[in-house]
Design a protein around this motif. Structure first.
Motif, PDB file in Angstrom:
ATOM      1  N   GLU A 187       0.829  -1.204   0.000  1.00 15.60           N
ATOM      2  CA  GLU A 187       0.000   0.000   0.000  1.00 15.60           C
ATOM      3  C   GLU A 187       0.872   1.266   0.000  1.00 15.60           C
ATOM      4  N   ARG A 211      -5.814   1.964  -7.988  1.00 16.28           N
ATOM      5  CA  ARG A 211      -5.700   2.192  -6.544  1.00 16.28           C
ATOM      6  C   ARG A 211      -6.004   3.652  -6.206  1.00 16.28           C
ATOM      7  N   THR A 214      -9.719   4.238  -6.367  1.00 13.19           N
ATOM      8  CA  THR A 214     -10.364   3.623  -5.210  1.00 13.19           C
ATOM      9  C   THR A 214     -10.193   4.514  -3.984  1.00 13.19           C
ATOM     10  N   LEU A 215      -8.957   4.956  -3.766  1.00 19.29           N
ATOM     11  CA  LEU A 215      -8.687   5.822  -2.610  1.00 19.29           C
ATOM     12  C   LEU A 215      -9.485   7.123  -2.690  1.00 19.29           C
ATOM     13  N   SER A 217     -12.200   7.751  -4.398  1.00 18.73           N
ATOM     14  CA  SER A 217     -13.656   7.610  -4.279  1.00 18.73           C
ATOM     15  C   SER A 217     -14.067   7.291  -2.844  1.00 18.73           C
ATOM     16  N   GLU A 218     -13.108   6.779  -2.048  1.00 15.39           N
ATOM     17  CA  GLU A 218     -13.394   6.585  -0.619  1.00 15.39           C
ATOM     18  C   GLU A 218     -13.228   7.885   0.158  1.00 15.39           C
ATOM     19  N   GLN A 219     -12.108   8.573  -0.128  1.00 18.63           N
ATOM     20  CA  GLN A 219     -11.738   9.721   0.696  1.00 18.63           C
ATOM     21  C   GLN A 219     -12.317  11.051   0.225  1.00 18.63           C
ATOM     22  N   TYR A 220     -12.411  11.223  -1.100  1.00 15.51           N
ATOM     23  CA  TYR A 220     -12.852  12.510  -1.640  1.00 15.51           C
ATOM     24  C   TYR A 220     -13.781  12.329  -2.852  1.00 15.51           C
ATOM     25  N   PRO A 221     -14.875  11.560  -2.718  1.00 12.37           N
ATOM     26  CA  PRO A 221     -15.721  11.290  -3.894  1.00 12.37           C
ATOM     27  C   PRO A 221     -16.237  12.572  -4.552  1.00 12.37           C
ATOM     28  N   GLU A 236     -18.994   1.430  -7.851  1.00 10.98           N
ATOM     29  CA  GLU A 236     -18.059   0.778  -6.922  1.00 10.98           C
ATOM     30  C   GLU A 236     -16.763   0.392  -7.633  1.00 10.98           C
ATOM     31  N   PRO A 238     -13.673   0.781  -9.742  1.00 16.93           N
ATOM     32  CA  PRO A 238     -12.844   1.911 -10.188  1.00 16.93           C
ATOM     33  C   PRO A 238     -12.669   1.957 -11.707  1.00 16.93           C
ATOM     34  N   GLU A 286      -4.937   5.344  10.850  1.00 18.15           N
ATOM     35  CA  GLU A 286      -5.185   4.211   9.972  1.00 18.15           C
ATOM     36  C   GLU A 286      -4.638   2.968  10.674  1.00 18.15           C
TER      37      GLU A 286
END
Ligand SMILES: Nc1nc2c(ncn2[C@@H]2O[C@H](COP(=O)(O)OP(=O)(O)OP(=O)(O)O)[C@@H](O)[C@H]2O)c(=O)[nH]1
Ligand SMILES: [Mg+2]
Length: 295
Positions: A187, A211, A214-215, A217-221, A236, A238, A286
């Protein structure tokens, strides 16, 4: 990402460590330069061991690219662990005054001890340690006021040894210590690649782009939605997001087929250029091992 460590283990690493240990003996204080967007991923795994209790200031560089809210949280995190910490922009020099004053304060304690032993007072000595591309040369140039150290946007360009006088009370070793990152953590490798700390020819563009999406869309969609005119909620998958972005941006090949390669390059470039805003990918708390508990 399997072959990321080819340039560093083991010969390069052993030699770098030997040089760094020798240089460390010469200084009172270490400036640990981290990337404010990835303070965990840009940290070196053996820093604590290497410093053996030598005072350090944690400098979160490229803070101009990082999310200010998270930079505040990181500062709190490092302070709670007993470190001096400062946010920096080595390009404009924002934060460097605070950095110099913290380094001087830490080093002053050692200098005072020497004076009490009859040694003449001298300037505080410091050096910068950090992984490739974190901004070591830029910081040295900025502190020095002229371009002495070579700056490049490619990792791995600094050589040579001298002291740079900064004001009356501080001397900085002009050769920074180049450390390797935590390659064994997949990671971490991704985050280094996303932020541009790793040369493009040693990572898999497809995996890194996936990656990153994905990050984000999780953190700053909302940033993705706004920038590329997408609709919430984001898919969902990516790859579907990439396809949508590709369509919006006309990354197409003949026959109207999506040019994925072009779309991947586009989003990575726009991310690094802060076209999508300022991002912090690593967050304190984290689940992974945190910087200072790392052995
Ligand atoms: N936006 C921004 N860019 C920075 C900052 N500091 C450095 N950079 C950029 O980051 C890239 C790497 O900077 P360098 O100073 O060459 O990094 P380095 O740590 O000396 O890298 P090596 O010599 O390869 O180990 C360059 O493109 C710089 O322009 C900063 O605070 N903000
Ligand atoms: Mg350099």
């Amino acid at each position: 990402m399997d072959n990321l460590n080819i340039n560093w283990f083991p010969g390069h690493m052993t030699k770098a460590l030997r040089m760094m240990r020798a240089n460390l003996k010469l200084v009172d204080v270490v400036i640990e330069l981290l990337d404010a967007r990835i303070p965990y991923s840009s940290a070196n795994p053996v820093m604590n061991e290497l410093l053996e209790g030598k005072p350090r200031v944690v400098a979160l560089n490229k803070a101009d690219l990082a999310d200010p809210e998270w930079t505040k949280k990181w500062i709190k995190h490092f302070s709670t662990q007993g470190h001096q910490v400062v946010a920096l922009d080595a390009m404009t020099g924002s934060g460097t005054k605070a950095l110099v004053s913290q380094v001087e304060q830490l080093g002053y304690q050692k200098a005072t001890k020497l004076v009490s032993k009859g040694v003449n007072a001298r300037a505080v000595r410091a050096m910068i340690l950090g992984i490739p591309n974190v901004g070591k040369s830029s910081l040295i140039n900025n502190l020095n006021g002229v371009n002495v150290a070579r700056v490049a946007d490619k990792p791995g360009v600094t050589r040579g040894k001298q002291w740079i006088k900064i004001g009356r009370n501080l001397e900085l070793l002009d050769t920074p210590g180049v450390l390797w990152p935590k390659f064994e953590d997949v990671e971490v490798g991704f985050r280094l690649a996303i932020t541009g700390a790793i040369k493009e020819d040693i990572y898999d563009l497809e995996k890194v782009a996936v990656r990153m999406l994905t990050l984000l869309s999780e953190q700053y969609p909302e940033r993705l939605i706004e920038r590329y005119n997408l609709t919430a909620p984001l898919p969902e998958d990516p790859t579907e997001i990439l396809e949508l972005i590709g369509k919006r941006r006309g990354c197409l090949r003949s026959g109207g087929i999506i040019d994925y390669e072009k779309a991947r390059r586009l989003i990575l470039k726009e991310f690094r250029d802060t076209k999508l805003g300022r991002f912090t990918l690593d967050r304190p708390g984290e689940i992974r091992v945190l910087v200072d508990t790392e052995k």
